[in-house]
Write a protein that holds these residues in place. Sequence first.
Motif, mmCIF file in Angstrom:
data_model
loop_
_atom_site.group_PDB
_atom_site.id
_atom_site.type_symbol
_atom_site.label_atom_id
_atom_site.label_comp_id
_atom_site.label_asym_id
_atom_site.label_seq_id
_atom_site.Cartn_x
_atom_site.Cartn_y
_atom_site.Cartn_z
ATOM 1 N N GLY A 30 0.780 -1.226 0.000
ATOM 2 C CA GLY A 30 0.000 0.000 0.000
ATOM 3 C C GLY A 30 0.814 1.280 0.000
ATOM 4 N N CYS A 33 0.096 3.658 -2.873
ATOM 5 C CA CYS A 33 -1.304 4.059 -3.046
ATOM 6 C C CYS A 33 -1.621 5.344 -2.284
ATOM 7 N N THR A 34 -1.096 6.446 -2.806
ATOM 8 C CA THR A 34 -1.384 7.740 -2.206
ATOM 9 C C THR A 34 -2.426 8.464 -3.061
ATOM 10 N N GLN A 82 -0.038 13.568 1.291
ATOM 11 C CA GLN A 82 0.042 12.759 2.511
ATOM 12 C C GLN A 82 -1.113 11.768 2.671
ATOM 13 N N LYS A 84 -3.818 8.799 1.851
ATOM 14 C CA LYS A 84 -3.863 7.523 1.132
ATOM 15 C C LYS A 84 -4.906 7.600 0.024
ATOM 16 N N CYS A 85 -4.775 6.742 -0.949
ATOM 17 C CA CYS A 85 -5.768 6.653 -2.016
ATOM 18 C C CYS A 85 -7.128 6.345 -1.393
ATOM 19 N N GLN A 88 -8.271 2.622 -1.369
ATOM 20 C CA GLN A 88 -7.454 1.625 -0.695
ATOM 21 C C GLN A 88 -8.119 1.238 0.622
ATOM 22 N N ASN A 91 -4.744 -1.824 2.737
ATOM 23 C CA ASN A 91 -3.662 -1.982 1.760
ATOM 24 C C ASN A 91 -4.065 -2.732 0.495
ATOM 25 N N CYS A 93 -6.463 -2.619 -3.058
ATOM 26 C CA CYS A 93 -7.205 -1.727 -3.949
ATOM 27 C C CYS A 93 -8.642 -2.233 -4.090
ATOM 28 N N SER A 115 8.927 5.593 -5.220
ATOM 29 C CA SER A 115 8.269 5.136 -3.990
ATOM 30 C C SER A 115 9.307 4.659 -2.982
#
Length: 185
Positions: A30, A33-34, A82, A84-85, A88, A91, A93, A115
């Motif tokens: 994860g 995944c931002t 900062q 997260k997606c 998500q 962790n 998708c 990353s």
Amino acid sequence: MVETYYIHLEVQTKAGDWSINLPFLCDKCGVCCTLDDFLTAGEIRGSPEANSEVYAKFNTLTEELGKLFEEDEDKYDQHVTQAKCPFQTDNICSIYAIRPEGCRQFPNTPFGMLSKDCKALDRFKKQRLALKRGRASKETGCSTVNQIMPVKFSKSQYDACLDKLCHAGITKEERALFNALNGQS
């Protein structure tokens, strides 16, 4: 076959040219995944009609981000880099089947190789370096969604690659995918 990014590595040596496919196998940490990465990854693949909840969540997100940007650009920048997606969950998708192209191509993205704290990416970089070290080579980024690139190697070249990958920390799962991508059982 797992949908994944891989590099097709063509190596030139005095003993002859050979090629091999080196896969990146996500371990779903994860880290990549931002929100910022998601916003730059391209469009969601599914149709709004078939994925109404996803698009509703995305539309709400873009409205909120638009308001935040209008209020304070610095807070907006801080938030998107900062957070997260939004898709998500633990962790994983939640829109994996319809995720944007940039997410599908990770780590071959503008944000991918940058990353940090991604163990799978660190192993991939180390494996890639181990196979290329001191050799003239050409690298092509590919996806298993497309046709798998044909490989050319002798048994001793393949065994040498496996030895280098073992020293670079290849996992059991990565080795199985490596074998599959290179026509080995």
